[in-house]
Write an enzyme that holds these catalytic residues in place. Structure first.
Site, short mmCIF file in Angstrom:
data_model
loop_
_atom_site.label_atom_id
_atom_site.label_comp_id
_atom_site.label_asym_id
_atom_site.label_seq_id
_atom_site.Cartn_x
_atom_site.Cartn_y
_atom_site.Cartn_z
N ARG A 296 10.00 12.31 -22.40
CA ARG A 296 8.56 12.64 -22.52
C ARG A 296 7.92 12.80 -21.16
O ARG A 296 7.09 13.69 -20.96
CB ARG A 296 7.85 11.57 -23.36
CG ARG A 296 8.18 11.72 -24.83
CD ARG A 296 7.55 10.67 -25.73
NE ARG A 296 7.87 11.04 -27.12
CZ ARG A 296 7.52 10.34 -28.19
NH1 ARG A 296 6.82 9.22 -28.06
NH2 ARG A 296 7.84 10.76 -29.39
N TYR A 440 8.31 19.86 -28.44
CA TYR A 440 9.51 18.99 -28.51
C TYR A 440 9.29 17.61 -27.88
O TYR A 440 8.28 17.37 -27.23
CB TYR A 440 10.77 19.70 -28.03
CG TYR A 440 10.90 20.22 -26.62
CD1 TYR A 440 10.07 19.85 -25.58
CD2 TYR A 440 11.94 21.12 -26.33
CE1 TYR A 440 10.27 20.35 -24.30
CE2 TYR A 440 12.14 21.61 -25.06
CZ TYR A 440 11.30 21.22 -24.05
OH TYR A 440 11.51 21.70 -22.80
N GLU A 441 10.21 16.73 -28.14
CA GLU A 441 10.10 15.31 -27.75
C GLU A 441 8.85 14.66 -28.32
O GLU A 441 8.21 13.83 -27.68
CB GLU A 441 10.12 15.14 -26.22
CG GLU A 441 11.20 15.87 -25.47
CD GLU A 441 12.61 15.63 -26.00
OE1 GLU A 441 12.82 14.67 -26.73
OE2 GLU A 441 13.48 16.45 -25.69
N GLY A 442 8.53 15.02 -29.55
CA GLY A 442 7.31 14.51 -30.18
C GLY A 442 6.19 15.49 -29.97
O GLY A 442 5.67 15.62 -28.86
N GLN A 447 2.10 12.47 -30.05
CA GLN A 447 1.75 11.74 -28.83
C GLN A 447 0.37 11.09 -28.98
O GLN A 447 0.16 9.94 -28.60
CB GLN A 447 1.72 12.68 -27.61
CG GLN A 447 3.00 13.45 -27.36
CD GLN A 447 4.20 12.57 -27.10
OE1 GLN A 447 4.07 11.50 -26.51
NE2 GLN A 447 5.37 12.99 -27.55
#
Lengths: 597, 597
Positions: A296, A440-442, A447
């Site tokens: 992140r 991506y990555e949440g 977030q």
């Protein structure tokens, strides 16, 4: 036609003059990072980015990756040689412990360098970037044997890494995942299932690919409490470290994506692939989050990287392209028109991007420094404080810098007029590449919920209080300084809005959780506005003090003060707007039936 | 996988209940547009959009256009048949005078229908859309002979039209253009030069293409005062109306664009092509602006169109995709997770887009109605007032609805998570297609300068005063109505900000024009916020009155009130933010040297 030059001077200003990394000489790895060493490393990284990675960016986008019938994947021309140069430079192991072949230098330096790599070629930088994520997870959760087997080769770059999390029916909600792991007599597992969106999932740049795979051990509980993390190498590794049989994991397809065409985003099929448990059974999510948190921060940095790259090309174009005359009379009377940089709306666009990039750079490096303190300090209180701050900064950096980075790429593209829409100019690629970082990555909504739903309340709000205290103290300490007052006043006003919004959540979200969800994205951006404002406050203070001391970088420092002023005047008023949206609550958001949309 | 259904009910609500087009029965063409006729036409257009154009949208994007070695261009599969169906439906001539084969129906109806076509397939809709622009210019500035020669075939659709304005070195600043026109003995001209970014420049869907070309007659003054407009047909037209020799205009290349792949965007080479002056010598810009103003309304509409299409797919996905649980407990306990529409951040995204789309639809139709009044009313004062209002609405609709439309497409794409980034889902296409609307027909920064630099001050500010009066009167008239007070109060507050910002320009931009330029984009958006707020006020009033009268559309009308409330709570606070940015002035924007960027 796009241009890129690594902003080494600005990086050095932030590291030395704003963050003062020399003050952290007592931390392991920092004493080796003397100013000369840091400058040499940063400059060398800039050179690699400019000369090796950047020339492959546009061509890599246009060529993309090719999957062959046997499931092998070829990245674009030139990538293999560039990857070799990257590995030879030792960039993967920059902040990895020496025991595994790394240099143990500060993570903040790894971050400074990482910005350039993603600016120059985001799709390329993801190959080693994913490896770094996998290294982080193995370092924390791997057994000694696993560390010895995998880490040296990964640090060297001859093996790369991936994260295999997402499945067709689940991304955010990993509790739904179906990939299963069947225990074998030798302690290994047979992994079966399909993973999608696997970045760097298959390619021929490294001898082996170490997949970190989330799966559910047969008989494990449903939901997130039954998920374990496994190492699934593309080639099994023999006792002596040599490569053995091909494992049952293969690339079924590469996705047709909007951008990052040069990164092989794969559907990975696990068909009774041999996997090795990493960490504890059913504690896979915790292990995965080591990777995820590092990822992140890296993705937040990508937002900055693309914003910086797009900005540089836009600034160059604005100086070169002639069109129309200045509102205050011709500025290039020898030409048929003035360069478009004379137009206030063009310049506003450049100032807007610049004000976010330079604060964003400080923000990313500040966050990375918290990670260093949290991992390397011998002082438990300092570790905890840094870890608290980092826990807040991670979703804010990821969510805000990728949203802003995308907006900035769009704004930079806009300055090219019709040419910005033509692929050959490279601005479309920046927009298309930047777009994925919001997802991506949440996804950024996730977030925001991580910030509001988890981080705010953790330990009785200790982390958020630590952040508020640091920013409040900064304003208080510099309140009497007349030269800094315009900055501290604006930051303090923003901080008040942020604290009021935080209070509003405390009073209104307990009884009605939807109030938190409905305000989460605005809150994340409100937080980002204040953090970036604080970063400008720190930069303005450093610049002013250096100017007063007669520092040789007079113009650079004076420009910092102007850009800080722009930010205070044009960005900080947004905090009140965000606060008003939050305080509107969830009623009108939630009132309609699902069929009404 | 994307879905699209023409929002006929909402269009009818705006036309009948909000704008009350039946009140304009005294205007030519309106009396034919009885409610039944309007509903039948709108529904028929919806059917064509849904069933014929929409199924070709994704495939058209993926296939793109093909230029052959002989310079001919083939659009994607299915386009020719769809174009024939479009022509057979008489859609090109909907609001064109009957003398040329049109139906002379209101332009507001043409606009309502146009929204659907661009939602379903923006790249397709541009082919007839460009024809309509060319028709408008010939109608106003063409000679009787030119009208008779070209218009019937163009209205029928067997000939299409284009705008040839941009050259490699000039887009915004047309005064720099170099294409030259050499007078011939027969009264025609030989046109030579290169034009770029020519939408629908070459294709095989029509028998002839009528290019409207800006060029400079030999010996004409430099700058914009020496530009003339010419008709340059692809095939010369014989006396009897049949097609003659191929003219010296050809497609040299098609551009590789970020989006609208199915529209052939051409480099057009004019090599002593025969051209016919349209309108007066050296008055080409004025003639071009007839086309351009119509095109700007059309492009603003494209912003709405893509936003609506992207929204519908996102809403469908949010109802279908299950992931996570509601903050207030499971909503689909029979499933392993809830549909994501239960999450407040997802719903906030949908409400955000919905609140802009429905106000944007009213805004587009309101603007089109002003065009009808300005062109068709017998009352000179009414014509002038409508023309004044339209002069303001044109840049605001173009700039604001394309910026918002793009943001909405991005937000809709975001709801798909990683799937949104995969081309097969169609959301990337919406973002890529929407992007061009912010650029072409005058980039949005140019729209902002048109508003601030030209429209505000024209005729002593008469136009802007007319707009302020209309909105102010609406608030005043409904102030005492308790049910409407939450709306009128919020609109009035926004109007106050807008008026204060207008005053600030008057006081601060005379002496320092850069103050106008530095605030122009924020001012355009401030204006847009208030206009969209006003459109919500009008919709809320109509909905409330119908509800009170027991109208059968109770749920639809109640939803209108909720969405209006969302807009007031979450969008109107942005006006204060925009005002603060404007009032910050140009100092920090203009202070840096060009090399500092």
């Amino acid at each position: 036609m796009p241009v890129y030059k690594a902003p080494v001077d600005d990086t050095m200003f932030v590291l030395n003059d704003v963050l003062g990394i020399q003050k952290f000489n007592n931390l392991p790895g920092f004493s080796e990072a003397s100013p000369d060493v840091v400058e040499a490393i940063v400059a060398e990284a800039g050179k690699l980015a400019e000369e090796v990675l950047f020339p492959l960016n546009l061509s890599g986008d246009q060529e993309g990756c090719t999957r062959h019938d046997d499931g092998s994947v070829t990245p674009p021309k030139g990538f293999k040689a560039a990857y070799d140069a990257y590995c030879q430079g030792g960039w993967i192991g920059l902040s990895v412990p020496e025991a595994y072949g790394g240099q143990n230098l500060p993570y903040v330096l790894h971050t400074a360098v990482g910005e350039y790599m993603s600016s120059a070629n985001m799709a390329f930088a993801m190959y080693p970037g994913l490896t770094n994520g996998a290294i982080a997870a193995i370092l924390v959760h791997g057994s000694d044997a696993q560390k010895e087997t995998y880490l040296p080769k990964m640090v060297e770059g001859v093996w790369t890494g991936t994260m295999n999390l997402t499945e067709p029916h689940c991304g955010t909600d990993l509790g739904l995942l179906r990939t299963k792991a069947v225990p074998q007599a030798d302690g290994s597992y047979k992994i079966s299932g399909q993973k999608i969106f696997i970045s760097a999932g298959e390619h021929d740049m490294s001898d082996n690919i170490i997949h970190l795979v989330l799966a559910r051990i047969e008989g494990a509980p449903e939901g997130t409490k039954g998920i374990s993390l496994f190492i699934v190498p593309k080639f099994l590794v023999n006792e002596d470290g040599s490569l053995g049989a091909r494992n049952g994991v293969s690339c079924g397809a590469i996705e047709h994506k909007m951008g990052i065409h040069a990164n092989a985003t794969c559907v990975m099929n696990h068909d009774e692939a041999t996997g090795y448990l990493i960490g504890q059974e059913n504690r896979g999510l915790a292990a995965m989050f080591v990777m995820m948190n590092e990822a992140r921060l890296g993705v937040g940095l990508q937002g900055l990287s693309i914003s910086e790259a797009a900005y540089q090309s836009a600034a160059q174009y604005a100086r070169d392209r002639i069109q129309g005359r200045s509102l205050t009379g011709p500025k290039a009377p020898d030409k048929k028109a003035d360069p478009i940089i004379v137009h206030p709306d063009v310049r506003r666009t450049l100032m807007q991007i610049k004000s976010i990039n330079e604060a964003g750079r400080a923000f990313a490096l500040y966050s990375a420094l918290q990670s260093d303190i949290a991992h390397r300090s011998e002082d438990a209180a300092a570790r905890q404080n840094a870890d608290d701050i980092l826990s807040i900064m991670t979703p804010v950096l990821k969510g805000v810098m990728t949203d802003r980075g995308f907006d900035n790429a769009v704004a930079a593209q806009q300055m090219f007029g019709g040419h910005g829409y033509i692929e050959e100019y490279g601005m479309s690629q920046y927009v298309r590449d930047a777009r994925i970082a919001m997802i991506y990555e949440g996804a950024n909504g996730v977030q925001a919920m991580d910030l509001v739903g988890r981080k705010l309340a953790a330990n009785g709000g200790r982390a958020v209080m630590a952040v508020f205290k640091e920013i409040g103290d900064f304003c208080e300490e510099n309140r009497a300084n007349e030269k800094l007052a315009p900055f501290t006043k604006a930051i303090k006003k923003g901080l008040n809005d942020l604290q009021a919004a935080t209070m509003w959540f405390m009073s209104n979200a307990m009884a009605k959780p939807d109030n938190a969800g409905a305000g989460a994205t605005d809150y994340m951006h409100l937080f980002g506005l204040v953090i970036l404002g604080y970063m400008w406050g720190r930069q303005a203070k450093a610049a002013q003090e250096l100017l007063d001391a007669g520092d040789a970088r007079a113009e650079f420092l004076a420009n910092k003060l102007v850009t800080a002023r722009y930010y205070m005047e044009r960005m900080m008023p947004e905090t009140a707007f965000r606060k008003a949206r939050i305080e509107a609550g969830a009623d009108s958001v939630m009132a309609l039936g699902a069929a009404a949309f």
